[in-house]
Design a protein around this motif. Structure first.
Motif, short mmCIF file in Angstrom:
data_model
loop_
_atom_site.label_atom_id
_atom_site.label_comp_id
_atom_site.label_asym_id
_atom_site.label_seq_id
_atom_site.Cartn_x
_atom_site.Cartn_y
_atom_site.Cartn_z
N GLY A 140 0.82 -1.21 0.00
CA GLY A 140 0.00 0.00 0.00
C GLY A 140 0.84 1.24 0.00
N GLY A 141 0.17 2.31 -0.07
CA GLY A 141 0.77 3.62 0.02
C GLY A 141 -0.34 4.51 0.55
N SER A 142 -0.56 5.60 -0.08
CA SER A 142 -1.69 6.44 0.23
C SER A 142 -2.79 6.04 -0.74
CB SER A 142 -1.30 7.91 0.07
OG SER A 142 -2.38 8.75 0.40
N VAL A 143 -3.58 5.04 -0.38
CA VAL A 143 -4.49 4.40 -1.33
C VAL A 143 -5.89 4.99 -1.32
CG1 VAL A 143 -3.25 2.21 -1.28
CG2 VAL A 143 -5.17 2.55 0.25
N THR A 144 -6.56 4.87 -2.47
CA THR A 144 -7.96 5.23 -2.61
C THR A 144 -8.79 3.99 -2.30
OG1 THR A 144 -7.48 6.87 -4.31
CG2 THR A 144 -9.72 6.01 -4.25
N ILE A 145 -9.81 4.17 -1.48
CA ILE A 145 -10.66 3.05 -1.09
C ILE A 145 -11.99 3.18 -1.82
CG2 ILE A 145 -11.76 1.87 0.85
CD1 ILE A 145 -9.50 3.08 2.62
N GLY A 146 -12.16 2.34 -2.84
CA GLY A 146 -13.34 2.40 -3.69
C GLY A 146 -14.64 2.21 -2.93
N THR A 147 -14.65 1.38 -1.90
CA THR A 147 -15.89 1.16 -1.15
C THR A 147 -16.33 2.43 -0.44
OG1 THR A 147 -14.59 0.28 0.71
CG2 THR A 147 -15.53 -1.32 -0.82
N GLU A 148 -15.38 3.28 -0.07
CA GLU A 148 -15.76 4.55 0.56
C GLU A 148 -16.45 5.46 -0.44
OE1 GLU A 148 -15.70 5.31 3.83
OE2 GLU A 148 -15.06 3.22 4.03
N LEU A 149 -15.99 5.45 -1.69
CA LEU A 149 -16.66 6.24 -2.73
C LEU A 149 -18.07 5.72 -2.96
CD1 LEU A 149 -13.75 6.64 -5.30
CD2 LEU A 149 -14.58 8.33 -3.68
N ALA A 150 -18.23 4.41 -2.96
CA ALA A 150 -19.55 3.81 -3.14
C ALA A 150 -20.48 4.19 -1.99
CB ALA A 150 -19.43 2.29 -3.26
N LYS A 151 -19.96 4.20 -0.77
CA LYS A 151 -20.78 4.61 0.38
C LYS A 151 -21.22 6.06 0.26
CE LYS A 151 -18.69 1.44 3.72
NZ LYS A 151 -17.81 1.32 4.91
N GLN A 152 -20.32 6.93 -0.21
CA GLN A 152 -20.68 8.33 -0.40
C GLN A 152 -21.78 8.47 -1.45
OE1 GLN A 152 -17.16 10.50 -1.46
NE2 GLN A 152 -16.35 10.50 0.62
N ALA A 153 -21.67 7.72 -2.53
CA ALA A 153 -22.69 7.77 -3.59
C ALA A 153 -24.04 7.29 -3.06
CB ALA A 153 -22.25 6.93 -4.79
N ALA A 154 -24.03 6.21 -2.29
CA ALA A 154 -25.28 5.69 -1.72
C ALA A 154 -25.90 6.70 -0.76
CB ALA A 154 -25.01 4.37 -1.01
N GLU A 155 -25.08 7.33 0.06
CA GLU A 155 -25.58 8.32 1.01
C GLU A 155 -26.19 9.52 0.28
OE1 GLU A 155 -23.70 11.26 4.35
OE2 GLU A 155 -22.92 9.22 4.27
N ILE A 156 -25.55 9.98 -0.77
CA ILE A 156 -26.10 11.09 -1.55
C ILE A 156 -27.44 10.69 -2.16
CG2 ILE A 156 -25.77 12.46 -3.66
CD1 ILE A 156 -22.73 12.44 -2.94
N GLY A 157 -27.50 9.48 -2.72
CA GLY A 157 -28.75 8.99 -3.30
C GLY A 157 -29.87 8.90 -2.28
N MET A 158 -29.56 8.36 -1.13
CA MET A 158 -30.58 8.23 -0.07
C MET A 158 -31.03 9.61 0.41
SD MET A 158 -31.29 5.09 0.12
CE MET A 158 -32.31 5.12 1.56
N ASN A 159 -30.10 10.53 0.58
CA ASN A 159 -30.46 11.88 1.01
C ASN A 159 -31.33 12.58 -0.04
OD1 ASN A 159 -29.17 11.75 3.49
ND2 ASN A 159 -27.26 12.59 2.69
N TYR A 160 -31.04 12.36 -1.30
CA TYR A 160 -31.85 12.96 -2.37
C TYR A 160 -33.26 12.37 -2.37
CZ TYR A 160 -33.51 14.30 -6.97
OH TYR A 160 -34.25 14.79 -7.99
N LEU A 161 -33.33 11.03 -2.32
CA LEU A 161 -34.63 10.37 -2.35
C LEU A 161 -35.50 10.68 -1.13
CD1 LEU A 161 -33.56 6.89 -3.76
CD2 LEU A 161 -34.82 8.70 -4.96
N SER A 162 -34.87 10.92 0.00
CA SER A 162 -35.63 11.23 1.23
C SER A 162 -35.93 12.71 1.37
CB SER A 162 -34.84 10.75 2.45
OG SER A 162 -33.69 11.53 2.63
N GLY A 163 -35.44 13.52 0.43
CA GLY A 163 -35.73 14.96 0.48
C GLY A 163 -34.76 15.76 1.32
N ARG A 164 -33.74 15.12 1.86
CA ARG A 164 -32.75 15.86 2.69
C ARG A 164 -31.72 16.58 1.85
NH1 ARG A 164 -32.70 10.85 6.25
NH2 ARG A 164 -31.09 10.24 4.78
N LEU A 165 -31.67 16.27 0.56
CA LEU A 165 -30.72 16.91 -0.35
C LEU A 165 -31.51 17.53 -1.49
CD1 LEU A 165 -27.77 17.44 -1.27
CD2 LEU A 165 -27.87 15.25 -2.47
N ASP A 166 -31.44 18.84 -1.59
CA ASP A 166 -32.14 19.56 -2.62
C ASP A 166 -31.14 20.06 -3.65
OD1 ASP A 166 -34.17 20.85 -4.02
OD2 ASP A 166 -33.98 22.69 -2.84
N ILE A 167 -31.19 19.46 -4.83
CA ILE A 167 -30.23 19.88 -5.86
C ILE A 167 -30.93 20.47 -7.06
CG2 ILE A 167 -28.30 18.42 -5.27
CD1 ILE A 167 -29.35 16.30 -7.09
#
Length: 167
Positions: A140-167
């Motif tokens: 390793g080094g200073s690595v990118t963790i793909g599962t963290e990006l997927a979690k961020q995407a899921a959280e954004i989607g859930m916030n949008y669908l629940s109305g907590r994110l207005d874009i």
């Protein structure tokens, strides 16, 4: 997090882009800290792997951190020749694995499969920039963790669908 309006005339939905930026300088710094006597760096990559600006960014980081190190790539080698080459690297060599999609012959590969073969074959330490490469046996080094990006995407989607994110 980046928000932009769609450019298609019949499309009114916004587009959210989540990106990750590999930390080339951080990985090179850690590699040189672990192997301070390094004289040579090999960038393990396939031919035409430009979709990810891997080589240019890595060379820049190596030149900043250790301008005395000689740098080579495997981009012009057929896959089997690349494996033979990295199996016989001289002492004081470190390697960095890029996104290996195809070799000079045009043969297509899966980067994770190549990472595993590289990890099993190289006689020099090979550093990866993504967590999936570490799971395949690279250092390793200073690595990118793909599962963290997927979690961020899921959280954004859930916030949008629940109305907590207005874009």
């Amino acid at each position: 997090l980046h928000h932009e309006e769609s450019t298609e005339a019949d499309e009114t939905r916004p587009v959210i882009t989540i990106t990750s930026i590999a930390d080339f300088e951080g990985t090179v710094g850690l590699a040189l800290e672990m192997f301070p006597a390094t004289e040579r760096a090999v960038i393990i990559m396939g031919d035409g792997d430009e979709p990810v600006p891997f080589q240019e960014s890595l060379v820049r980081a190596l030149n900043l951190e250790a301008p005395h190190i000689s740098i080579e790539t495997t981009e012009l080698m057929p896959y089997n020749d690349m494996l033979e080459h990295i199996a016989e690297l001289p002492d004081r060599t470190i390697a960095f694995y890029g996104p290996y999609f195809k070799d000079i012959t045009g043969q297509v590969y899966t980067p994770a499969t190549v990472a595993q073969a590289v990890g099993n074959t190289s006689n020099a330490p090979v550093f990866g920039l993504y967590a999936v490469q570490i799971r395949q046996g690279l250092l390793g080094g200073s690595v990118t963790i793909g599962t963290e990006l997927a979690k961020q995407a899921a959280e954004i989607g859930m916030n949008y669908l629940s109305g907590r994110l207005d874009i």
